[in-house]
Motif scaffolding. Sequence first.
Motif, PDB file in Angstrom:
ATOM      1  N   UNK A  57      -2.560  36.112 -42.288  1.00 10.35           N
ATOM      2  CA  UNK A  57      -1.648  37.008 -42.997  1.00 10.35           C
ATOM      3  C   UNK A  57      -0.435  37.377 -42.142  1.00 10.35           C
ATOM      4  N   UNK A  58      -0.634  37.527 -40.840  1.00  8.57           N
ATOM      5  CA  UNK A  58       0.498  37.815 -39.965  1.00  8.57           C
ATOM      6  C   UNK A  58       1.421  36.602 -39.874  1.00  8.57           C
ATOM      7  N   UNK A  59       0.837  35.406 -39.750  1.00 10.64           N
ATOM      8  CA  UNK A  59       1.657  34.190 -39.700  1.00 10.64           C
ATOM      9  C   UNK A  59       2.359  33.938 -41.032  1.00 10.64           C
ATOM     10  N   UNK A  60       1.752  34.345 -42.121  1.00  7.34           N
ATOM     11  CA  UNK A  60       2.407  34.217 -43.430  1.00  7.34           C
ATOM     12  C   UNK A  60       3.667  35.078 -43.469  1.00  7.34           C
ATOM     13  N   UNK A  73       1.004  28.113 -40.236  1.00 11.27           N
ATOM     14  CA  UNK A  73       0.547  29.244 -41.040  1.00 11.27           C
ATOM     15  C   UNK A  73      -0.846  29.000 -41.616  1.00 11.27           C
ATOM     16  N   UNK A  74      -1.137  27.775 -42.029  1.00  6.09           N
ATOM     17  CA  UNK A  74      -2.398  27.508 -42.733  1.00  6.09           C
ATOM     18  C   UNK A  74      -3.573  27.172 -41.812  1.00  6.09           C
ATOM     19  N   UNK A  75      -3.321  26.910 -40.538  1.00  7.43           N
ATOM     20  CA  UNK A  75      -4.406  26.549 -39.615  1.00  7.43           C
ATOM     21  C   UNK A  75      -5.504  27.606 -39.576  1.00  7.43           C
ATOM     22  N   UNK A  76      -5.201  28.901 -39.370  1.00  3.78           N
ATOM     23  CA  UNK A  76      -6.301  29.871 -39.261  1.00  3.78           C
ATOM     24  C   UNK A  76      -7.095  30.036 -40.547  1.00  3.78           C
ATOM     25  N   UNK A 106      -7.625  21.514 -35.017  1.00  2.79           N
ATOM     26  CA  UNK A 106      -6.873  22.768 -35.139  1.00  2.79           C
ATOM     27  C   UNK A 106      -6.427  23.287 -33.780  1.00  2.79           C
ATOM     28  N   UNK A 107      -7.273  23.136 -32.767  1.00  2.00           N
ATOM     29  CA  UNK A 107      -6.881  23.554 -31.418  1.00  2.00           C
ATOM     30  C   UNK A 107      -5.691  22.719 -30.949  1.00  2.00           C
ATOM     31  N   UNK A 108      -5.726  21.416 -31.181  1.00  2.00           N
ATOM     32  CA  UNK A 108      -4.607  20.576 -30.762  1.00  2.00           C
ATOM     33  C   UNK A 108      -3.325  20.947 -31.509  1.00  2.00           C
ATOM     34  N   UNK A 109      -3.429  21.185 -32.813  1.00  2.00           N
ATOM     35  CA  UNK A 109      -2.243  21.574 -33.570  1.00  2.00           C
ATOM     36  C   UNK A 109      -1.707  22.929 -33.117  1.00  2.00           C
ATOM     37  N   UNK A 110      -2.600  23.899 -32.939  1.00  2.00           N
ATOM     38  CA  UNK A 110      -2.155  25.235 -32.540  1.00  2.00           C
ATOM     39  C   UNK A 110      -1.549  25.230 -31.145  1.00  2.00           C
ATOM     40  N   UNK A 111      -2.126  24.465 -30.220  1.00  2.00           N
ATOM     41  CA  UNK A 111      -1.524  24.397 -28.889  1.00  2.00           C
ATOM     42  C   UNK A 111      -0.199  23.646 -28.924  1.00  2.00           C
ATOM     43  N   UNK A 112      -0.075  22.693 -29.814  1.00  2.00           N
ATOM     44  CA  UNK A 112       1.206  22.010 -29.982  1.00  2.00           C
ATOM     45  C   UNK A 112       2.273  23.008 -30.425  1.00  2.00           C
ATOM     46  N   UNK A 113       1.945  23.863 -31.387  1.00  2.00           N
ATOM     47  CA  UNK A 113       2.906  24.873 -31.823  1.00  2.00           C
ATOM     48  C   UNK A 113       3.138  25.921 -30.745  1.00  2.00           C
ATOM     49  N   UNK A 114       2.118  26.208 -29.960  1.00  2.00           N
ATOM     50  CA  UNK A 114       2.249  27.212 -28.910  1.00  2.00           C
ATOM     51  C   UNK A 114       3.176  26.741 -27.797  1.00  2.00           C
TER      52      UNK A 114
END
Length: 131
Positions: A57-60, A73-76, A106-114
């Motif tokens: 919801x925060x990322x949304x 936004x949709x990963x979590x 999801x970890x790989x995608x989120x760390x990519x965005x991070x």
Amino acid sequence: MDKNKRVIILNSILVGTIVLNLFIFTSRMRFFPWFIEDAWGYLGLFLTAPILIGIFFILRHFHKQQLVTNINKTIPLFVAITSLIIVFGPTTDFLNIVALLINVASVFLATNFLFNQNGGKNNYGFSSLKN
């Protein structure tokens, strides 16, 4: 606090929560030292799922301000729903492997965005997010 710093902190919390989710899912596998025989480790998913839904919801909100992408936004939400389906459904080895693959991806995608957080700008100064 700058909005980009908030997004970076939120992505860091997201990565940490997904890694915790990975530890919970691997608690059913005998060859790991944190093996729990009667699967009480799955109760930890009831802690991580609300955190992931809150992050969604925060990322949304940040997505509406064009600070994060739609995938970020949709990963979590995807990880939380998958985790809860695994908990409430019949537990098989196949479902554990599916959950592990989703969490690792999801970890790989989120760390990519991070680690590629650069304020929504690409190297040429143009906005990389489209309306």
